[in-house]
Design an enzyme around this catalytic site. Structure first.
Site, PDB file in Angstrom:
ATOM      1  N   GLU A 152     -10.955  53.389  50.649  1.00  0.00           N
ATOM      2  CA  GLU A 152     -10.168  52.302  50.037  1.00  0.00           C
ATOM      3  C   GLU A 152     -10.959  51.743  48.863  1.00  0.00           C
ATOM      4  O   GLU A 152     -12.097  51.304  49.001  1.00  0.00           O
ATOM      5  CB  GLU A 152      -9.826  51.195  51.037  1.00  0.00           C
ATOM      6  CG  GLU A 152      -8.927  50.151  50.360  1.00  0.00           C
ATOM      7  CD  GLU A 152      -8.174  49.249  51.322  1.00  0.00           C
ATOM      8  OE1 GLU A 152      -7.768  49.727  52.394  1.00  0.00           O
ATOM      9  OE2 GLU A 152      -8.003  48.059  50.983  1.00  0.00           O
ATOM     10  N   GLU A 172     -16.129  48.331  46.607  1.00  0.00           N
ATOM     11  CA  GLU A 172     -15.790  47.088  45.890  1.00  0.00           C
ATOM     12  C   GLU A 172     -16.968  46.747  44.972  1.00  0.00           C
ATOM     13  O   GLU A 172     -18.097  47.162  45.236  1.00  0.00           O
ATOM     14  CB  GLU A 172     -15.537  45.989  46.946  1.00  0.00           C
ATOM     15  CG  GLU A 172     -15.012  44.654  46.535  1.00  0.00           C
ATOM     16  CD  GLU A 172     -13.960  44.623  45.448  1.00  0.00           C
ATOM     17  OE1 GLU A 172     -14.394  44.396  44.304  1.00  0.00           O
ATOM     18  OE2 GLU A 172     -12.765  44.770  45.682  1.00  0.00           O
ATOM     19  N   ASP A 214     -18.944  50.994  41.357  1.00  0.00           N
ATOM     20  CA  ASP A 214     -17.730  51.361  40.630  1.00  0.00           C
ATOM     21  C   ASP A 214     -17.162  52.618  41.290  1.00  0.00           C
ATOM     22  O   ASP A 214     -17.845  53.659  41.369  1.00  0.00           O
ATOM     23  CB  ASP A 214     -18.099  51.636  39.164  1.00  0.00           C
ATOM     24  CG  ASP A 214     -16.892  51.993  38.314  1.00  0.00           C
ATOM     25  OD1 ASP A 214     -15.883  52.491  38.855  1.00  0.00           O
ATOM     26  OD2 ASP A 214     -16.969  51.787  37.095  1.00  0.00           O
ATOM     27  N   ASP A 254      -6.315  45.679  39.576  1.00  0.00           N
ATOM     28  CA  ASP A 254      -6.089  44.734  38.479  1.00  0.00           C
ATOM     29  C   ASP A 254      -5.080  45.336  37.510  1.00  0.00           C
ATOM     30  O   ASP A 254      -5.293  46.427  36.989  1.00  0.00           O
ATOM     31  CB  ASP A 254      -7.410  44.441  37.773  1.00  0.00           C
ATOM     32  CG  ASP A 254      -8.424  43.847  38.732  1.00  0.00           C
ATOM     33  OD1 ASP A 254      -8.264  42.678  39.111  1.00  0.00           O
ATOM     34  OD2 ASP A 254      -9.360  44.572  39.125  1.00  0.00           O
ATOM     35  N   LYS A 304      -1.932  42.882  29.565  1.00  0.00           N
ATOM     36  CA  LYS A 304      -1.818  42.909  28.093  1.00  0.00           C
ATOM     37  C   LYS A 304      -1.985  44.336  27.569  1.00  0.00           C
ATOM     38  O   LYS A 304      -2.890  45.056  28.007  1.00  0.00           O
ATOM     39  CB  LYS A 304      -2.901  42.025  27.462  1.00  0.00           C
ATOM     40  CG  LYS A 304      -2.670  40.550  27.706  1.00  0.00           C
ATOM     41  CD  LYS A 304      -3.744  39.714  27.056  1.00  0.00           C
ATOM     42  CE  LYS A 304      -3.499  38.258  27.414  1.00  0.00           C
ATOM     43  NZ  LYS A 304      -4.677  37.426  27.283  1.00  0.00           N
ATOM     44  N   ASP A 352       2.217  44.903  42.378  1.00  0.00           N
ATOM     45  CA  ASP A 352       3.379  44.027  42.179  1.00  0.00           C
ATOM     46  C   ASP A 352       3.681  43.877  40.689  1.00  0.00           C
ATOM     47  O   ASP A 352       4.384  42.954  40.281  1.00  0.00           O
ATOM     48  CB  ASP A 352       3.160  42.651  42.838  1.00  0.00           C
ATOM     49  CG  ASP A 352       2.012  41.880  42.215  1.00  0.00           C
ATOM     50  OD1 ASP A 352       1.276  42.452  41.388  1.00  0.00           O
ATOM     51  OD2 ASP A 352       1.842  40.693  42.562  1.00  0.00           O
ATOM     52  N   THR A 371      -2.175  42.770  51.934  1.00  0.00           N
ATOM     53  CA  THR A 371      -3.475  42.355  51.397  1.00  0.00           C
ATOM     54  C   THR A 371      -3.367  40.909  50.906  1.00  0.00           C
ATOM     55  O   THR A 371      -2.276  40.361  50.759  1.00  0.00           O
ATOM     56  CB  THR A 371      -3.900  43.249  50.214  1.00  0.00           C
ATOM     57  OG1 THR A 371      -3.079  42.918  49.087  1.00  0.00           O
ATOM     58  CG2 THR A 371      -3.776  44.723  50.539  1.00  0.00           C
ATOM     59  N   PHE A 386      -4.115  39.743  47.923  1.00  0.00           N
ATOM     60  CA  PHE A 386      -3.505  39.696  46.596  1.00  0.00           C
ATOM     61  C   PHE A 386      -1.985  39.822  46.707  1.00  0.00           C
ATOM     62  O   PHE A 386      -1.228  39.138  46.019  1.00  0.00           O
ATOM     63  CB  PHE A 386      -4.082  40.830  45.747  1.00  0.00           C
ATOM     64  CG  PHE A 386      -3.853  40.657  44.280  1.00  0.00           C
ATOM     65  CD1 PHE A 386      -4.702  39.876  43.511  1.00  0.00           C
ATOM     66  CD2 PHE A 386      -2.782  41.275  43.665  1.00  0.00           C
ATOM     67  CE1 PHE A 386      -4.473  39.713  42.157  1.00  0.00           C
ATOM     68  CE2 PHE A 386      -2.551  41.122  42.316  1.00  0.00           C
ATOM     69  CZ  PHE A 386      -3.402  40.340  41.558  1.00  0.00           C
ATOM     70  N   GLU A 387      -1.559  40.682  47.610  1.00  0.00           N
ATOM     71  CA  GLU A 387      -0.126  40.875  47.833  1.00  0.00           C
ATOM     72  C   GLU A 387       0.531  39.595  48.347  1.00  0.00           C
ATOM     73  O   GLU A 387       1.635  39.231  47.912  1.00  0.00           O
ATOM     74  CB  GLU A 387       0.066  41.996  48.860  1.00  0.00           C
ATOM     75  CG  GLU A 387       1.494  42.196  49.300  1.00  0.00           C
ATOM     76  CD  GLU A 387       1.618  43.362  50.276  1.00  0.00           C
ATOM     77  OE1 GLU A 387       0.578  43.846  50.756  1.00  0.00           O
ATOM     78  OE2 GLU A 387       2.753  43.780  50.528  1.00  0.00           O
TER      79      GLU A 387
HETATM   80  C1  LIG Z   1      -6.549  42.440  42.086  1.00  0.00           C
HETATM   81  S1  LIG Z   1      -7.851  42.722  43.200  1.00  0.00           S
HETATM   82  C2  LIG Z   1      -7.008  43.329  44.656  1.00  0.00           C
HETATM   83  C3  LIG Z   1      -7.898  43.260  45.877  1.00  0.00           C
HETATM   84  C4  LIG Z   1      -7.256  43.782  47.175  1.00  0.00           C
HETATM   85  N1  LIG Z   1      -6.967  45.208  47.106  1.00  0.00           N
HETATM   86  C5  LIG Z   1      -6.002  43.010  47.490  1.00  0.00           C
HETATM   87  O1  LIG Z   1      -4.902  43.596  47.338  1.00  0.00           O
HETATM   88  O2  LIG Z   1      -6.110  41.852  47.899  1.00  0.00           O
HETATM   89  C6  LIG Z   1      -8.582  44.217  42.564  1.00  0.00           C
HETATM   90  C7  LIG Z   1      -9.962  44.484  43.152  1.00  0.00           C
HETATM   91  O3  LIG Z   1     -10.432  45.751  42.688  1.00  0.00           O
HETATM   92  C8  LIG Z   1     -11.827  45.652  42.446  1.00  0.00           C
HETATM   93  N2  LIG Z   1     -12.147  46.708  41.488  1.00  0.00           N
HETATM   94  C9  LIG Z   1     -11.686  46.829  40.219  1.00  0.00           C
HETATM   95  N3  LIG Z   1     -12.166  47.933  39.645  1.00  0.00           N
HETATM   96  C10 LIG Z   1     -12.949  48.541  40.583  1.00  0.00           C
HETATM   97  C11 LIG Z   1     -13.732  49.719  40.575  1.00  0.00           C
HETATM   98  N4  LIG Z   1     -13.791  50.500  39.489  1.00  0.00           N
HETATM   99  N5  LIG Z   1     -14.412  50.041  41.688  1.00  0.00           N
HETATM  100  C12 LIG Z   1     -14.346  49.251  42.783  1.00  0.00           C
HETATM  101  N6  LIG Z   1     -13.635  48.116  42.852  1.00  0.00           N
HETATM  102  C13 LIG Z   1     -12.935  47.767  41.759  1.00  0.00           C
HETATM  103  C14 LIG Z   1     -12.010  44.236  41.918  1.00  0.00           C
HETATM  104  O4  LIG Z   1     -13.327  43.761  42.101  1.00  0.00           O
HETATM  105  C15 LIG Z   1     -11.011  43.448  42.763  1.00  0.00           C
HETATM  106  O5  LIG Z   1     -11.594  42.921  43.937  1.00  0.00           O
END
Ligand SMILES: C[S@@+](CC[C@H](N)C(=O)[O-])C[C@H]1O[C@@H](n2cnc3c(N)ncnc32)[C@H](O)[C@@H]1O
Length: 229
Positions: free
Chosen positions: A59, A84, A111, A134, A138, A170, A207, A209-210
């Protein structure tokens, strides 16, 4: 515990040093040696990491990790790795692994693209999950979106034949982009049928965020593709 490498120019995330609670800090210090996997250059040996052979599900960007904890608890027959870049989220997940007595979940602070490239063996994952990445709404930031043709090809080659990639968002524009990218990726077919979104997949918990998005009345799109060859 090593920090994600900061050399690459275009990232799918911005590292925000948001507040980390003392409990999360403690978890990072005390629990990381048990449940953390160091980012690096060597391929992971999953049997050694988990002390057993079982299907491995990745994940990416699990946020606070609540959905991942629920998934790992509901499927003790699988092994899970969460990746994460957000330290408080890692601390939160570590605490929950401990309090839930889970043996089938490990965590990486890195990453995901770099981990996939360097550390995940080819044809080794039974599933890859990416929920509410994310959206970078934009136009000028679209290049930061994680789901791009190179990312899709990278994930695909790490899946076993029959393995799946499950995405949720979403953001309608990102959902359409995801569908277009994945349907053009060789070796993948959409499980729910070409050009169709599934409105909800039973195998996924909500989740954080959802939940926020749903409160705002946002529509949710789930996409599941499978590796066929
Ligand atoms: C909008 S949040 C959604 C978090 C979770 N999946 C949820 O739905 O609640 C996106 C997450 O992806 C992580 N993220 C973004 N790019 C990433 C990457 N290249 N590797 C690991 N995590 C990443 C960010 O730190 C952030 O916590």
């Amino acid at each position: 515990m090593s920090e994600p490498d900061k050399r690459r120019s275009i990232r799918s995330f911005v590292r925000r040093e948001s507040r980390i609670t003392p409990a999360q800090q403690r978890a990072l210090k005390e629990l990381w040696p048990h449940y953390g996997i160091e980012a690096g250059e060597a391929l992971l040996d999953f049997a050694a990491v988990f002390g057993r052979r079982a299907p491995v599900i990745l994940e990416i960007g699990f946020g606070n990790g609540d959905a991942l904890i629920a998934e790992a608890a509901a499927h003790p027959e699988n092994n899970y790795i969460g990746i994460e870049v957000h330290r408080p989220g890692i601390g939160n997940l570590l605490r929950k692994i401990e309090s839930s007595y889970l043996n089938n979940l490990r965590v990486m602070l890195a990453d995901a693209k770099e981990v996939l490239t360097a550390q995940i063996p080819e044809a080794s994952l039974s599933g890859a999950r990416l929920f509410f990445p994310d959206p970078w709404p934009k136009q000028r930031h679209h290049k930061r979106r994680l789901v791009q043709p190179d990312f899709a090809a990278l994930v695909t080659c790490k899946l076993v034949t029959g393995g799946y990639i499950h995405l949720a968002t979403d953001c309608r524009d990102y959902a359409e982009h995801m569908a277009s990218v994945l349907s053009c990726t060789p070796g993948l077919v959409e499980v729910s049928g070409r050009d169709q979104f599934t409105t909800m997949i039973a195998s996924r918990g909500q989740t954080r965020f959802e939940q926020r998005g749903r409160k705002l009345g946002n529509q949710i799109w789930d996409l599941v593709f499978q590796r066929t060859s």
